[in-house]
Write a protein that holds these residues in place. Structure first.
Motif, short mmCIF file in Angstrom:
data_model
loop_
_atom_site.label_atom_id
_atom_site.label_comp_id
_atom_site.label_asym_id
_atom_site.label_seq_id
_atom_site.Cartn_x
_atom_site.Cartn_y
_atom_site.Cartn_z
N PHE A 465 40.47 -64.23 11.94
CA PHE A 465 39.71 -64.96 10.93
C PHE A 465 39.55 -66.43 11.31
O PHE A 465 40.43 -67.04 11.93
N MET A 466 38.38 -66.98 10.91
CA MET A 466 38.11 -68.40 11.00
C MET A 466 37.75 -68.89 9.60
O MET A 466 36.86 -68.33 8.96
N ARG A 467 38.44 -69.90 9.15
CA ARG A 467 38.20 -70.45 7.82
C ARG A 467 38.21 -69.35 6.75
O ARG A 467 37.43 -69.36 5.81
N GLY A 468 39.09 -68.35 6.93
CA GLY A 468 39.23 -67.29 5.95
C GLY A 468 38.17 -66.22 6.01
O GLY A 468 38.06 -65.42 5.07
N GLN A 469 37.39 -66.15 7.10
CA GLN A 469 36.36 -65.13 7.21
C GLN A 469 36.49 -64.41 8.55
O GLN A 469 36.74 -65.04 9.59
N GLU A 470 36.29 -63.10 8.52
CA GLU A 470 36.52 -62.26 9.69
C GLU A 470 35.53 -62.55 10.81
O GLU A 470 34.32 -62.65 10.58
N ILE A 471 36.06 -62.66 12.02
CA ILE A 471 35.20 -62.81 13.20
C ILE A 471 35.44 -61.71 14.22
O ILE A 471 34.63 -61.52 15.12
N CYS A 472 36.58 -60.99 14.10
CA CYS A 472 36.93 -59.99 15.10
C CYS A 472 37.68 -58.85 14.45
O CYS A 472 38.51 -59.05 13.58
N SER A 473 37.33 -57.64 14.89
CA SER A 473 38.06 -56.45 14.48
C SER A 473 38.52 -55.74 15.75
O SER A 473 37.75 -55.56 16.68
N GLY A 474 39.82 -55.35 15.77
CA GLY A 474 40.33 -54.70 16.98
C GLY A 474 41.53 -53.82 16.67
O GLY A 474 42.02 -53.78 15.54
N ALA A 475 41.99 -53.13 17.70
CA ALA A 475 43.11 -52.19 17.50
C ALA A 475 43.55 -51.61 18.83
O ALA A 475 42.85 -51.72 19.85
N GLN A 476 44.72 -50.96 18.78
CA GLN A 476 45.07 -50.02 19.83
C GLN A 476 44.27 -48.76 19.57
O GLN A 476 44.16 -48.30 18.43
N ARG A 477 43.68 -48.18 20.63
CA ARG A 477 42.89 -46.95 20.48
C ARG A 477 43.75 -45.74 20.86
O ARG A 477 44.66 -45.85 21.70
N ILE A 478 43.44 -44.64 20.24
CA ILE A 478 44.11 -43.39 20.62
C ILE A 478 43.62 -42.97 22.00
O ILE A 478 42.42 -42.87 22.23
N HIS A 479 44.55 -42.75 22.93
CA HIS A 479 44.15 -42.40 24.29
C HIS A 479 44.56 -40.97 24.66
O HIS A 479 44.55 -40.61 25.83
N ASP A 480 44.88 -40.16 23.67
CA ASP A 480 45.22 -38.75 23.86
C ASP A 480 44.15 -37.91 23.17
O ASP A 480 43.89 -38.07 21.97
N ALA A 481 43.53 -37.00 23.89
CA ALA A 481 42.40 -36.24 23.36
C ALA A 481 42.79 -35.38 22.16
O ALA A 481 42.03 -35.28 21.18
N GLU A 524 27.62 -64.83 16.30
CA GLU A 524 26.99 -65.69 15.30
C GLU A 524 27.99 -66.17 14.26
O GLU A 524 27.91 -67.30 13.76
N ARG A 525 28.95 -65.32 13.91
CA ARG A 525 29.96 -65.75 12.93
C ARG A 525 30.86 -66.85 13.50
O ARG A 525 31.24 -67.78 12.79
N ILE A 526 31.23 -66.73 14.76
CA ILE A 526 32.04 -67.77 15.38
C ILE A 526 31.33 -69.12 15.27
O ILE A 526 31.92 -70.13 14.88
N VAL A 527 30.05 -69.13 15.61
CA VAL A 527 29.27 -70.38 15.57
C VAL A 527 29.14 -70.87 14.13
O VAL A 527 29.31 -72.07 13.84
N GLN A 528 28.84 -69.96 13.21
CA GLN A 528 28.68 -70.33 11.80
C GLN A 528 29.94 -70.98 11.24
O GLN A 528 29.87 -72.05 10.62
N PHE A 529 31.08 -70.34 11.46
CA PHE A 529 32.30 -70.85 10.85
C PHE A 529 32.85 -72.07 11.58
O PHE A 529 33.50 -72.92 10.98
N TRP A 530 32.62 -72.16 12.87
CA TRP A 530 33.03 -73.35 13.63
C TRP A 530 32.31 -74.59 13.10
O TRP A 530 32.92 -75.65 12.92
N LEU A 531 31.02 -74.45 12.82
CA LEU A 531 30.21 -75.59 12.39
C LEU A 531 30.15 -75.76 10.88
O LEU A 531 29.65 -76.78 10.40
N GLY A 532 30.65 -74.76 10.14
CA GLY A 532 30.59 -74.85 8.69
C GLY A 532 29.19 -74.66 8.13
O GLY A 532 28.83 -75.26 7.11
N LEU A 533 28.39 -73.83 8.80
CA LEU A 533 27.01 -73.60 8.34
C LEU A 533 26.99 -72.67 7.14
O LEU A 533 27.79 -71.74 7.05
N PRO A 534 26.07 -72.88 6.20
CA PRO A 534 26.05 -72.07 4.98
C PRO A 534 25.46 -70.68 5.16
O PRO A 534 25.66 -69.83 4.30
N ASN A 535 24.74 -70.43 6.27
CA ASN A 535 24.10 -69.13 6.42
C ASN A 535 24.06 -68.73 7.89
O ASN A 535 23.68 -69.52 8.76
#
Length: 551
Positions: A465-481, A524-535
């Motif tokens: 999160f940046m400034r309380g808003q999500e910028i990235c979603s990730g995880a460990q992936r299942i690697h067994d079929a 785009e979210r990284i740029v938005q939240f870094w600069l504090g843009l409203p949209n």
């Protein structure tokens, strides 16, 4: 009646003209006299103009050029310079291309222009003299705003700083000025685009022209409808230079970490990740779909022994979300990597990547960041020390929210207002605008997410999160079929592991795949939240949302 009756035949008396005939003749004479006088005046004006033109000492030094590349166009071979190098040319004559921010005639002998190149503007002076005509002064002072010019002039130091230009210590004394391409009347003034858009949630009819310190307020829709004009604003140039910078820094950091750059397909034969948020298209004689993410391909490449991969590419989401932070097409910064023993190794890389990007933006792109933040006033982005990014388990985040009055269950997904509130709480407690939320509920994550060994209701997954808003979603992936197939069938809604969009993906793990994880950032979210843009639309050159597919 006698004076109108014709004389008798053979009387020998001359015929007298009638009164009507006399009046008609008089009018014809007057008309002819006026016509002759007009011709005399026209001839006098032409002779006067010819004399004036002959006296125009600057006749060859200004005007409108033929279209570049046309039959009438002639190359001069004159070297062109950049205004960013202005210090090198004091008291020297230079030639450069620019465009007009404004032009005004001060008097018959003096005109001023503000000329721009990228971020740089300079005041130009056109002053009548023995070598520069009044005609040229008048021409220069009436050039339309945003017209493209090629000018030649001498760089002179000024005694007082020039407030109306970014180049404050010099001005240009023009000796030649040619219009390379004239601009028509603008639908939107570039100066209007330099100001902040109306507050989020306010329609364009709420704030009228004339409000806000007496200056016009132009809404975002108007700007996007005239995007090529809007993008000429220096603030927009800064936004997209920063956006370029984030991508450059992403590649720079991960390249040093031995990630391979990949390019995965964006046209898929099946909606592989399931759900309704996918765009369908006609692909020859069958259906195809735009990729919601490169997720499956990233993992298949790990199975192919690529070890570490990264990608910058378009992502398409058919979500009917008309919010200030959603787009239907955005740029994803994706990475996937094998790890040795614990998925937190992946989180280390992701967090260090973002800290590198933030710190370098503060140095390499400080001027652009400061420019945007001078319009959209936002607090400086607070960074944690390296290795000290706050990592909060989802259950702890729920607890923090409950302590300030939020009502939510242990495994509920967080709403946008709750995310923002949690961001404020983290900032107060840890002094960081950037943090990671770990161990999300399994039920709200994709079917390929590895369940948590600590709690069957949780998963080895995380958001950043940046400034309380999500910028990235990730995880460990299942690697067994087999485990992957089982979790797909159990998922809500279920996913068929033998389906046309999933079988190849699932089978890739049958031949020995290392444990791996990764994440996907929204550029785009990284740029938005870094600069504090409203949209978020402000961070996309030509944004796509549920309502907009042009320009």
């Amino acid at each position: 009646m006698a004076d109108t009756q014709p004389p008798a035949e053979g009387s020998g008396e001359p015929q007298q003209p009638s009164k009507n005939a006399l009046k008609k003749a008089q009018k014809e004479a007057e008309k002819a006299a006026k016509k002759a006088a007009a011709k005399e005046r026209e001839l006098a004006e032409r002779m006067k103009k010819e004399a004036s033109d002959a006296a125009d000492v600057s006749a060859e030094s200004y005007g409108e050029l033929p279209l570049t590349g046309s039959k009438g166009f002639k190359k001069t071979g004159t070297p062109r310079v950049s205004l960013s190098d202005i210090d090198e040319y004091v008291d020297k004559e230079i030639t450069f291309r620019c465009w007009v921010e404004n032009a005004r005639v001060q008097s018959a002998k003096l005109a001023f222009l503000n000329l721009r190149q990228a971020y740089n503007t300079i005041q130009a002076v056109v002053a009548a003299s023995d070598k520069l005509s009044k005609q040229m002064v008048k021409f220069a002072g009436n050039v339309s705003t945003e017209s493209l010019l090629v000018v030649t002039g001498e760089v002179k130091r000024v005694q007082e700083p020039i407030k109306s230009a970014t180049i404050k210590d010099y001005e240009l004394h023009i000796v030649k000025l040619f219009i390379e391409k004239k601009a028509d009347v603008l639908p939107l003034q570039v100066s209007d685009a330099e100001r902040a858009i109306p507050n989020e949630g306010l329609g364009e009819d709420v704030q009228k022209e004339g409000e806000g310190e007496g200056q016009p307020i132009v809404g975002l829709n108007t700007r996007l409808n005239n995007r090529t004009i809007d993008l000429r604003a220096k603030i927009n140039l800064a936004i997209f230079d920063i956006k370029m910078g984030v991508q450059t820094l992403f590649l720079e950091f991960l390249s040093k970490e031995k990630f391979r750059l990949i390019n995965t397909p964006k046209i898929l034969g099946a909606a592989s990740e399931g759900g309704a948020n996918v765009f369908e298209l006609k692909y020859f004689d069958r259906k195809a779909y735009l990729a919601q993410s490169p997720q499956f391909y990233k993992q298949m490449l790990i199975a192919a022994r690529f070890q570490r991969v990264m990608e910058i590419g378009s992502v398409f989401r058919a979500e009917n979300s008309n919010t200030a932070r959603h787009l239907t097409e955005f740029i994803g910064l994706d990475l996937e990597m094998e790890f040795q023993e614990d998925y937190h190794e992946v989180m280390d890389v992701l967090e260090n990547l973002m800290l590198f990007i933030f710190k370098e933006l503060n140095t390499r792109y400080k001027k652009e960041t400061d420019l945007v933040r001078s319009v959209y006033h936002v607090d400086e982005f607070k960074l944690p020390e390296s290795g000290k990014v706050p990592r909060i388990e989802f259950t702890e985040g729920i607890k923090m929210l409950r302590e300030v009055g939020e009502e939510l269950n242990d495994f509920d997904d967080l709403s946008t207002p709750q995310e923002k509130l949690l961001g404020k709480l983290v900032l107060e407690k840890y002094g960081s605008d950037f943090y990671t939320l770990d161990q999300f509920p399994l039920a709200i994550r994709p079917a390929y997410t590895m369940p948590s060994p600590a709690n069957a209701n949780l998963s080895n997954s995380y958001d950043m999160f940046m400034r309380g808003q999500e910028i990235c979603s990730g995880a460990q992936r299942i690697h067994d079929a087999d485990l992957l197939s089982e979790m797909m069938r159990k998922h809500d809604p279920p996913v068929d592991p033998n389906g046309p969009g999933t079988k190849d993906y699932v089978d890739s793990f049958r031949y020995g795949c290392p444990p791996h994880g990764g994440g996907g950032f929204g550029l785009e979210r990284i740029v938005q939240f870094w600069l504090g843009l409203p949209n978020i639309r402000m961070t996309s050159l030509f944004p796509r949302d549920p309502q907009r597919v042009v320009p």
